[in-house]
Write a protein that holds these residues in place. Sequence first.
Motif, PDB file in Angstrom:
ATOM      1  N   PRO A 184      27.595  23.390  52.477  1.00  0.00           N
ATOM      2  CA  PRO A 184      27.108  24.701  52.078  1.00  0.00           C
ATOM      3  C   PRO A 184      28.145  25.359  51.186  1.00  0.00           C
ATOM      4  O   PRO A 184      29.332  25.390  51.513  1.00  0.00           O
ATOM      5  N   PHE A 185      27.722  25.855  50.021  1.00  0.00           N
ATOM      6  CA  PHE A 185      28.667  26.426  49.070  1.00  0.00           C
ATOM      7  C   PHE A 185      28.731  27.941  49.223  1.00  0.00           C
ATOM      8  O   PHE A 185      29.747  28.573  48.917  1.00  0.00           O
ATOM      9  N   GLY A 186      27.655  28.521  49.740  1.00  0.00           N
ATOM     10  CA  GLY A 186      27.557  29.977  49.861  1.00  0.00           C
ATOM     11  C   GLY A 186      28.735  30.636  50.566  1.00  0.00           C
ATOM     12  O   GLY A 186      29.286  31.621  50.068  1.00  0.00           O
ATOM     13  N   PRO A 187      29.157  30.122  51.746  1.00  0.00           N
ATOM     14  CA  PRO A 187      30.271  30.757  52.455  1.00  0.00           C
ATOM     15  C   PRO A 187      31.540  30.816  51.610  1.00  0.00           C
ATOM     16  O   PRO A 187      32.294  31.790  51.683  1.00  0.00           O
ATOM     17  N   PHE A 188      31.764  29.795  50.789  1.00  0.00           N
ATOM     18  CA  PHE A 188      32.981  29.770  49.972  1.00  0.00           C
ATOM     19  C   PHE A 188      32.865  30.721  48.785  1.00  0.00           C
ATOM     20  O   PHE A 188      33.846  31.345  48.381  1.00  0.00           O
ATOM     21  N   LEU A 189      31.640  30.815  48.230  1.00  0.00           N
ATOM     22  CA  LEU A 189      31.413  31.773  47.139  1.00  0.00           C
ATOM     23  C   LEU A 189      31.674  33.203  47.606  1.00  0.00           C
ATOM     24  O   LEU A 189      32.374  33.963  46.940  1.00  0.00           O
ATOM     25  N   ILE A 190      31.097  33.550  48.773  1.00  0.00           N
ATOM     26  CA  ILE A 190      31.231  34.947  49.231  1.00  0.00           C
ATOM     27  C   ILE A 190      32.647  35.206  49.741  1.00  0.00           C
ATOM     28  O   ILE A 190      33.190  36.291  49.530  1.00  0.00           O
ATOM     29  N   ALA A 191      33.291  34.204  50.356  1.00  0.00           N
ATOM     30  CA  ALA A 191      34.671  34.388  50.810  1.00  0.00           C
ATOM     31  C   ALA A 191      35.594  34.617  49.604  1.00  0.00           C
ATOM     32  O   ALA A 191      36.469  35.484  49.632  1.00  0.00           O
ATOM     33  N   ALA A 192      35.372  33.849  48.533  1.00  0.00           N
ATOM     34  CA  ALA A 192      36.186  34.011  47.323  1.00  0.00           C
ATOM     35  C   ALA A 192      35.953  35.389  46.706  1.00  0.00           C
ATOM     36  O   ALA A 192      36.892  36.047  46.249  1.00  0.00           O
ATOM     37  N   THR A 193      34.691  35.839  46.714  1.00  0.00           N
ATOM     38  CA  THR A 193      34.359  37.169  46.193  1.00  0.00           C
ATOM     39  C   THR A 193      35.107  38.240  46.993  1.00  0.00           C
ATOM     40  O   THR A 193      35.695  39.167  46.430  1.00  0.00           O
ATOM     41  N   TRP A 194      35.086  38.067  48.292  1.00  0.00           N
ATOM     42  CA  TRP A 194      35.781  38.998  49.198  1.00  0.00           C
ATOM     43  C   TRP A 194      37.269  39.044  48.879  1.00  0.00           C
ATOM     44  O   TRP A 194      37.866  40.113  48.731  1.00  0.00           O
ATOM     45  N   ILE A 195      37.887  37.861  48.762  1.00  0.00           N
ATOM     46  CA  ILE A 195      39.335  37.775  48.513  1.00  0.00           C
ATOM     47  C   ILE A 195      39.692  38.425  47.179  1.00  0.00           C
ATOM     48  O   ILE A 195      40.622  39.229  47.095  1.00  0.00           O
ATOM     49  N   VAL A 196      38.928  38.083  46.136  1.00  0.00           N
ATOM     50  CA  VAL A 196      39.220  38.651  44.811  1.00  0.00           C
ATOM     51  C   VAL A 196      39.068  40.174  44.852  1.00  0.00           C
ATOM     52  O   VAL A 196      39.890  40.899  44.306  1.00  0.00           O
ATOM     53  N   PHE A 197      38.033  40.658  45.537  1.00  0.00           N
ATOM     54  CA  PHE A 197      37.835  42.111  45.596  1.00  0.00           C
ATOM     55  C   PHE A 197      38.998  42.798  46.302  1.00  0.00           C
ATOM     56  O   PHE A 197      39.448  43.861  45.880  1.00  0.00           O
ATOM     57  N   PHE A 198      39.500  42.197  47.370  1.00  0.00           N
ATOM     58  CA  PHE A 198      40.594  42.811  48.131  1.00  0.00           C
ATOM     59  C   PHE A 198      41.940  42.696  47.416  1.00  0.00           C
ATOM     60  O   PHE A 198      42.851  43.459  47.691  1.00  0.00           O
ATOM     61  N   TYR A 199      42.044  41.689  46.550  1.00  0.00           N
ATOM     62  CA  TYR A 199      43.320  41.505  45.830  1.00  0.00           C
ATOM     63  C   TYR A 199      43.114  41.692  44.326  1.00  0.00           C
ATOM     64  O   TYR A 199      43.729  41.000  43.538  1.00  0.00           O
ATOM     65  N   LEU A 200      42.246  42.665  43.996  1.00  0.00           N
ATOM     66  CA  LEU A 200      41.884  42.882  42.602  1.00  0.00           C
ATOM     67  C   LEU A 200      43.104  43.049  41.703  1.00  0.00           C
ATOM     68  O   LEU A 200      43.158  42.518  40.604  1.00  0.00           O
ATOM     69  N   GLU A 201      44.108  43.778  42.204  1.00  0.00           N
ATOM     70  CA  GLU A 201      45.294  44.022  41.374  1.00  0.00           C
ATOM     71  C   GLU A 201      46.054  42.739  41.084  1.00  0.00           C
ATOM     72  O   GLU A 201      46.444  42.483  39.953  1.00  0.00           O
ATOM     73  N   LYS A 202      46.201  41.911  42.150  1.00  0.00           N
ATOM     74  CA  LYS A 202      46.881  40.631  41.968  1.00  0.00           C
ATOM     75  C   LYS A 202      46.138  39.786  40.937  1.00  0.00           C
ATOM     76  O   LYS A 202      46.736  39.164  40.072  1.00  0.00           O
ATOM     77  N   PHE A 203      44.798  39.796  41.048  1.00  0.00           N
ATOM     78  CA  PHE A 203      44.015  38.973  40.142  1.00  0.00           C
ATOM     79  C   PHE A 203      44.009  39.536  38.724  1.00  0.00           C
ATOM     80  O   PHE A 203      43.828  38.804  37.771  1.00  0.00           O
ATOM     81  N   SER A 204      44.248  40.841  38.597  1.00  0.00           N
ATOM     82  CA  SER A 204      44.283  41.406  37.248  1.00  0.00           C
ATOM     83  C   SER A 204      45.513  40.917  36.494  1.00  0.00           C
ATOM     84  O   SER A 204      45.500  40.807  35.276  1.00  0.00           O
ATOM     85  N   TYR A 205      46.599  40.579  37.229  1.00  0.00           N
ATOM     86  CA  TYR A 205      47.772  39.973  36.574  1.00  0.00           C
ATOM     87  C   TYR A 205      47.401  38.627  35.978  1.00  0.00           C
ATOM     88  O   TYR A 205      47.774  38.297  34.855  1.00  0.00           O
ATOM     89  N   ILE A 206      46.662  37.835  36.757  1.00  0.00           N
ATOM     90  CA  ILE A 206      46.233  36.528  36.272  1.00  0.00           C
ATOM     91  C   ILE A 206      45.368  36.699  35.028  1.00  0.00           C
ATOM     92  O   ILE A 206      45.523  35.993  34.038  1.00  0.00           O
ATOM     93  N   LEU A 207      44.494  37.728  35.097  1.00  0.00           N
ATOM     94  CA  LEU A 207      43.559  37.969  34.008  1.00  0.00           C
ATOM     95  C   LEU A 207      44.303  38.301  32.710  1.00  0.00           C
ATOM     96  O   LEU A 207      43.934  37.856  31.631  1.00  0.00           O
ATOM     97  N   GLN A 208      45.420  39.070  32.866  1.00  0.00           N
ATOM     98  CA  GLN A 208      46.174  39.483  31.688  1.00  0.00           C
ATOM     99  C   GLN A 208      46.776  38.302  30.930  1.00  0.00           C
ATOM    100  O   GLN A 208      47.022  38.370  29.744  1.00  0.00           O
ATOM    101  N   LEU A 209      47.001  37.199  31.655  1.00  0.00           N
ATOM    102  CA  LEU A 209      47.563  36.009  31.018  1.00  0.00           C
ATOM    103  C   LEU A 209      46.637  35.461  29.937  1.00  0.00           C
ATOM    104  O   LEU A 209      47.061  34.760  29.036  1.00  0.00           O
ATOM    105  N   PHE A 210      45.336  35.784  30.085  1.00  0.00           N
ATOM    106  CA  PHE A 210      44.349  35.224  29.140  1.00  0.00           C
ATOM    107  C   PHE A 210      44.170  36.091  27.907  1.00  0.00           C
ATOM    108  O   PHE A 210      43.486  35.719  26.984  1.00  0.00           O
ATOM    109  N   TYR A 211      44.782  37.284  27.919  1.00  0.00           N
ATOM    110  CA  TYR A 211      44.568  38.162  26.767  1.00  0.00           C
ATOM    111  C   TYR A 211      45.779  38.201  25.861  1.00  0.00           C
ATOM    112  O   TYR A 211      46.886  37.952  26.279  1.00  0.00           O
TER     113      TYR A 211
END
Length: 253
Positions: free
Chosen positions: A226-253
């Motif tokens: 089942p892929f759904g649990p991993f999709l929603i868990a990843a969504t949850w993690i990214v939402f809670f660590y949005l700032e951390k992930f925004s650093y990663i995002l900046q690497l692409f710009y």
Amino acid sequence: MEVFYYIMFFVMGSVLASFYCVVGTRLSEGKSLIKPGSHCIACNHLLKWYELIPIFSFLFLRGKCRYCQEKIPIHTFLCEIATGVLFVISYAVFGFSYSLWVALILTSLMILIFVSDFNYMIILDSPLVISGILLFILKLSYYDLEYALLGIRDGVIMFLFMLLIGFIGAKVFKREALGGGDIKLAFIMGLSLNLEYALMALVLSTFLALPYAVISLITKSNHEVPFGPFLIAATWIVFFYLEKFSYILQLFY
Ligand SMILES: [Zn+2]
């Protein structure tokens, strides 16, 4: 006062979790939500109101049915505690804000998808629809129509993107690679995270699913993951660590 809110969110989470377990189980089995009332799954004895209090009933009854002494499955109990804790964490991280309500919606959806997808390989439509509507209303009330519509656009892009991946996967592997539920869930990912973060959550989900896929490949005869649990868990993690992930995002710009 803060302690009061912690307790309130814990209670709210655990009460909702016991409801989500019923929804996730009954709707997946095609049964009615209302009838029969909550009962022991071994002897069908209907439970009284004081046997339905989340967490405490399980402790009072010492994990056994009062009528047939059969063990009550522990996963509902664990799910109630986990949801309570996640609701408290949501409040502790975000306080009363737009993000708190999104966090509660994502947590709820995560619990529901864990119950239905791990047990029945199903992602129910109704929780996705309700989450979608609630997220849209939240965006409207905290921001404006334009922002809400941007969310819808990102949801649609994610939906189409997953549809494409599923289509290619089916061609390559000659069998259904992504379920319809996963593709609909992608819409919620786009709506709640916006496009860039939703794509990061998609990448993260494949990393989360990989160990599970490898283990089930080795130990299970049925290789369906089942892929759904991993999709929603990843969504949850990214939402809670949005700032951390925004650093990663900046690497692409
Ligand atoms: Zn019983």
